[in-house]
Every structure is written in C-alpha cells, then in structure tokens.
Design a protein around this motif. Structure first.
Motif, PDB file in Angstrom:
ATOM      1  N   ALA A  60      47.245 -19.511  -4.087  1.00  0.00           N
ATOM      2  CA  ALA A  60      47.184 -18.043  -4.102  1.00  0.00           C
ATOM      3  C   ALA A  60      47.560 -17.465  -2.738  1.00  0.00           C
ATOM      4  CB  ALA A  60      45.787 -17.572  -4.509  1.00  0.00           C
ATOM      5  N   ASP A  61      47.169 -18.162  -1.672  1.00  0.00           N
ATOM      6  CA  ASP A  61      47.520 -17.685  -0.324  1.00  0.00           C
ATOM      7  C   ASP A  61      49.023 -17.840  -0.074  1.00  0.00           C
ATOM      8  OD1 ASP A  61      44.923 -16.960   0.272  1.00  0.00           O
ATOM      9  OD2 ASP A  61      44.431 -18.873   1.229  1.00  0.00           O
ATOM     10  N   ILE A  62      49.616 -18.940  -0.564  1.00  0.00           N
ATOM     11  CA  ILE A  62      51.067 -19.131  -0.428  1.00  0.00           C
ATOM     12  C   ILE A  62      51.793 -18.015  -1.191  1.00  0.00           C
ATOM     13  CG2 ILE A  62      53.014 -20.686  -0.877  1.00  0.00           C
ATOM     14  CD1 ILE A  62      50.969 -23.031  -0.759  1.00  0.00           C
ATOM     15  N   THR A  85      62.634 -11.038  -6.202  1.00  0.00           N
ATOM     16  CA  THR A  85      62.937 -12.230  -6.994  1.00  0.00           C
ATOM     17  C   THR A  85      62.275 -13.418  -6.322  1.00  0.00           C
ATOM     18  OG1 THR A  85      64.992 -12.713  -5.792  1.00  0.00           O
ATOM     19  CG2 THR A  85      65.182 -11.343  -7.782  1.00  0.00           C
ATOM     20  N   LEU A  86      62.077 -14.488  -7.085  1.00  0.00           N
ATOM     21  CA  LEU A  86      61.258 -15.617  -6.632  1.00  0.00           C
ATOM     22  C   LEU A  86      61.912 -16.938  -7.002  1.00  0.00           C
ATOM     23  CD1 LEU A  86      58.563 -17.041  -5.827  1.00  0.00           C
ATOM     24  CD2 LEU A  86      57.742 -16.481  -8.130  1.00  0.00           C
ATOM     25  N   SER A  87      62.275 -17.744  -6.003  1.00  0.00           N
ATOM     26  CA  SER A  87      62.767 -19.096  -6.258  1.00  0.00           C
ATOM     27  C   SER A  87      61.667 -20.082  -5.893  1.00  0.00           C
ATOM     28  CB  SER A  87      64.023 -19.367  -5.428  1.00  0.00           C
ATOM     29  OG  SER A  87      64.382 -20.732  -5.569  1.00  0.00           O
ATOM     30  N   LEU A  88      61.251 -20.869  -6.881  1.00  0.00           N
ATOM     31  CA  LEU A  88      60.172 -21.843  -6.684  1.00  0.00           C
ATOM     32  C   LEU A  88      60.729 -23.243  -6.791  1.00  0.00           C
ATOM     33  CD1 LEU A  88      57.178 -20.623  -8.930  1.00  0.00           C
ATOM     34  CD2 LEU A  88      57.234 -20.777  -6.426  1.00  0.00           C
ATOM     35  N   SER A  89      60.555 -24.050  -5.753  1.00  0.00           N
ATOM     36  CA  SER A  89      60.852 -25.472  -5.820  1.00  0.00           C
ATOM     37  C   SER A  89      59.523 -26.203  -5.804  1.00  0.00           C
ATOM     38  CB  SER A  89      61.728 -25.884  -4.633  1.00  0.00           C
ATOM     39  OG  SER A  89      61.761 -27.290  -4.519  1.00  0.00           O
ATOM     40  N   ASP A 103      48.462 -15.464  -8.817  1.00  0.00           N
ATOM     41  CA  ASP A 103      47.280 -14.641  -8.514  1.00  0.00           C
ATOM     42  C   ASP A 103      47.485 -13.911  -7.187  1.00  0.00           C
ATOM     43  OD1 ASP A 103      46.020 -15.456 -10.802  1.00  0.00           O
ATOM     44  OD2 ASP A 103      44.764 -16.975  -9.820  1.00  0.00           O
ATOM     45  N   GLY A 104      47.934 -14.646  -6.161  1.00  0.00           N
ATOM     46  CA  GLY A 104      48.134 -14.043  -4.848  1.00  0.00           C
ATOM     47  C   GLY A 104      49.380 -13.177  -4.807  1.00  0.00           C
ATOM     48  N   PHE A 105      50.466 -13.719  -5.335  1.00  0.00           N
ATOM     49  CA  PHE A 105      51.767 -13.025  -5.302  1.00  0.00           C
ATOM     50  C   PHE A 105      51.674 -11.679  -6.025  1.00  0.00           C
ATOM     51  CE2 PHE A 105      56.104 -12.109  -6.581  1.00  0.00           C
ATOM     52  CZ  PHE A 105      56.905 -12.626  -5.569  1.00  0.00           C
TER      53      PHE A 105
END
Ligand code: ADP
Ligand code: MG
Length: 315
Positions: A60-62, A85-89, A103-105
């Motif tokens: 959540a902090d990230i 926009t969000l790129s998740l690796s 939750d955090g984002f």
C-alpha cells in the motif's frame, strides 16, 4: 502471465470515473478529453524495489508513493492533476499484493480526483512506473527557468524527514513513526502548486535533495542562490532525533521530501504566505537568488557550509 487479465479486471473494478475519461481501462488505449484552451502536462516516474524503496515496504505504501511522486512533478509545474497510467512489473502475479498496492494508490488518487485510465501488467523484477497527466492554463506553468536575481527562495513544509527515516532504516534502529510516514506516504503539495502558478517565478519539487534541486532551477535560469542553512524548516520529529550537524545534511541533501522549492519577487511575500498556508502547511524563506552562478549555503555566522554530497545520484 496467465493471471494478467484477472489482475487487470481487479484493477478496473476499483477505478474512479471522471467525466473527461471517454474510454478508460479495457481497450487498446484510453480516450481522454483535454478541456478546451488548456495545455496538457505529462510526468513519468519509475520506482524499483531495492533502489527507490526497501524491498519489504508495504504494497500500500509503494502504491501511494508511486502516484505521489508523479503528482508532485505535476504540482511543481502548477498543474491540476487529472489522469494517470500504471505499468506494473511483478515477480509473481499475486492478487493480494495488487489489492494492497491499489489500497494506497487509489486512496491518494481519490484525494486529488485522479482517474487511472490504463497501463500495462507484466512479469519481471518488482517495478512500478506511473505517468500522471494534468492541465495548466497556457503561460501559467511553473517552470525551472524563470528565477530572477533578487528573488526570495522558498520551500513548503519541512525538509529532511524522509531521509531521516531512511537513515534510521539503514542503521537498523527503530524508525520514528512520524518520519516513516514522510518517507512512505509523501503528500504532493497540489493546492500550493496551483496557488503559486502566476505568483512564483520558478519552481521544482524536492526529490533529490534541496541544494541539488535548487541547483537545477539556477542552471535553467542562468542564476545562482545563497541559502541560509539554519533557515531550512525542520519538523519537531527531526529535531528530536538527530544532532544539528546530521540534521543539516539530511535537510540540505537528503531528498525524497516532495516539498516545493520556488522563487518569487520580494514584494509578493504576503501573497505567497496566503497562497500556500492551508491546514498545517506553511512556506519558509530560505535564501536569495544571486548573480553568481552557483548554489552556496551559509550558517548564521555567515560561514560557508559545505555538504558532503548535494543530492542523490543514480549513476
Ligand atoms: P494491449 O495488449 O492492447 O496493450 P493489455 O492487455 O496490456 O492491452 O491491457 C488491456 C487494458 O488494460 C488496457 O486498456 C490497458 O490500458 C489496461 N491495463 C493493463 N494493465 C494495467 C494496469 N496495471 N493498470 C491499469 N490499467 C491496465
Ligand atoms: Mg492492444
């Protein structure tokens, strides 16, 4: 990643709507309506595990921080945030991790009415890349190249808290909770940035360290700055945790503050204070723009203060 579409569906379910998002998550690209007469402002920042945050940081902090650093960049331009926009690796396509991250984002996104409109989801080392998009009136952007000789140099909030938390984490000592929140949950100074557009001459957000980032303003503007090292605002938590010498280094060159450093004419001092002042946030005058093309720091006796390093450099 076979679970890729499940993860995207989880994300899509939770995103907020905005009337200017014609088409959000689900097609090949998003369709967005920029308000008539406004300029589009775009920022991108990547956070890598082990480089930008300790690997054990809570998801959540990230999530919060990955959006916060981008909103901070928009804010430093005087822009009103709108979309991202969000790129998740991800090493594993773990739904629980993504839920925590969101939750955090999304908590921070909701606070600033920002809609997540698309992204990419892949398998790889833990890395998060976000772009943020906002609007500014033509001619009203807060750029780095507008500082003028004689301007006051200002900073919002307090400096050094995040770097102090990181120092405690590196030492393995207990991390002060107030300092930890400043590291993991930086507050982009969105309202201050909007209020400063049209008032400040130049602006940058403090990510790499105050002296280093102020140096970017000076370089872009063809000027220099004198900074009063003892004028740098410090939180009570920082004052009670570190001695003066260490505190100065953390404040001047620690980084990760996400406060706004800006310059403005001397005759708008009252207007600046009124513009920034909200809840607990204040702006503090920390120095002056000068002709000599260098950034120098002085103590109260007028002695030069030379830091060991001026900011965080990746390479
Ligand atoms: P494509 O293969 O056409 O690039 P994807 O399968 O990668 O499409 O993505 C499908 C939809 O989901 C797109 O609208 C994309 O923007 C969105 N999307 C994918 N990953 C994310 C994410 N991490 N966050 C937000 N939206 C995402
Ligand atoms: Mg496609």
């Amino acid at each position: 990643m076979s679970a890729e579409f499940d993860l995207i569906a989880r994300i899509r379910e939770r995103v907020a709507v905005r009337s200017d998002v014609v088409l959000g998550i689900g097609d090949d690209a998003a369709l967005l309506a920029v308000p008539a007469g406004m300029q589009l402002v775009v920022a991108m920042d990547t956070l890598n595990a082990g480089v930008h945050f300790p690997a054990e940081t809570a998801p959540a902090d990230i999530g919060w921080k990955s959006l916060a650093v981008n909103l901070s960049d928009l804010t430093a331009m005087g822009a009103r945030p709108a979309w991202c926009t969000l790129s998740l690796s991800l090493p594993e396509g773990e739904a629980a991790w993504v839920d925590g991250f969101l939750d955090g984002f999304l908590a921070l996104a909701a606070r600033h009415d920002v809609a997540l409109v698309g992204g990419d989801t892949t398998r790889g080392p833990l890395s998060v890349c976000v772009t943020a998009h906002g609007f500014v009136e033509p001619g009203k952007a807060l750029r780095r190249d507008g500082a003028r000789v004689g301007d006051d140099v200002w900073v919002t909030g307090t400096l050094g808290d995040a770097a102090a938390a990181l120092a405690q984490w590196r030492k393995g000592t207990a991390i002060d909770e107030t300092l930890r929140v400043r590291l993991d949950r930086p507050e982009p100074r969105v309202a201050a940035g909007l209020a400063l557009s049209g008032l400040a001459h130049a602006c940058i957000d403090v990510s790499d360290g105050l002296l280093s980032d102020l140096g970017h303003i000076c370089e872009a503007s063809g000027v220099g700055a004198d900074v009063e090292i003892d004028a740098l605002p410090a939180s009570p938590a920082l004052r009670s945790t570190f001695d003066v010498a260490t505190r100065r280094v953390l404040q001047a060159s620690g980084g990760d503050d996400y406060e706004l450093c800006f310059t403005a004419a001397v005759d708008v001092r009252d207007a600046i204070e009124d513009a920034v002042h909200r809840d607990d946030l204040v702006a503090t005058r920390i120095g002056r723009i000068v002709e000599a093309r260098r950034v120098s720091a002085f103590d109260m006796q007028g002695q030069a203060w030379v830091p060991e390093k001026t900011g965080y450099a990746h390479f």
